[in-house]
Write a protein that holds these residues in place. Sequence first.
Motif: not given
Length: 240
Positions: A70, A73, A76-77
């Motif tokens: 999580s 991610a 990366q966002e």
Amino acid sequence: MEFSGKERKVALVTGANKGIGKEIARGLARLGITVLLSSRDPERGAQAVSELAGEGTLLFLQLDVTDQASVSAAAQEIADRFGKLDILVNNAGIAVKQKTTSEVTADEFRKVYETNVFGVITVTHELLPLLHRAPAARIVNISSNRGSLGSESAFRGQPYISYSTSKTALNGITAHYARELANTPIKVNAAAPGHCATDFNNYSGPRTPEQGAAIAIKLATLDEHGPTGGFFDDNGPVPW
């Protein structure tokens, strides 16, 4: 990619769907900062963003600080959408039901430390490259007066050993990150919001979440002359 100091700042506040975290997000948004309001629960996070509509630019970001996938991610966002991160407020935290010191088990310690200590390390480690890409990033770790070993107020009332020592550890982590980053524009500090009325403590605190958020917002927006490697509340430095 290069960024100028004139570009809009981007902040991430963990555990920000309620309480002090939500007020930190609100306060930063009011200053014209794009705030990524994070929560483990997408529904609660989206609801918080909806409730803060009109306060500024707030966007929901799903994030569980205890889940490496999580965190990766989310990082990366942020990288894909903004390419940098100017402010990281490590606010997510938990506590277990109070017991006497000798009654608290190792498993209860692990549960609290997983969020309050290891979660902060996981998030900070993952986001540090994006913080380095900002002109002068700020990291604020939400600690507690209960984490102080030198303040008498930390030991008043019923002992709360797992939570209190997790914040002591967090203070040490703050000092070490600040030491490593001392020769960079990044500043790292710990904030003690005080005893605020939130569901964290069954609304028993005499201070409002907005009052508790003030010191975090101040540390998140320090100028180049501000301190680093410190532990602060509204009245100034708190003893380690």
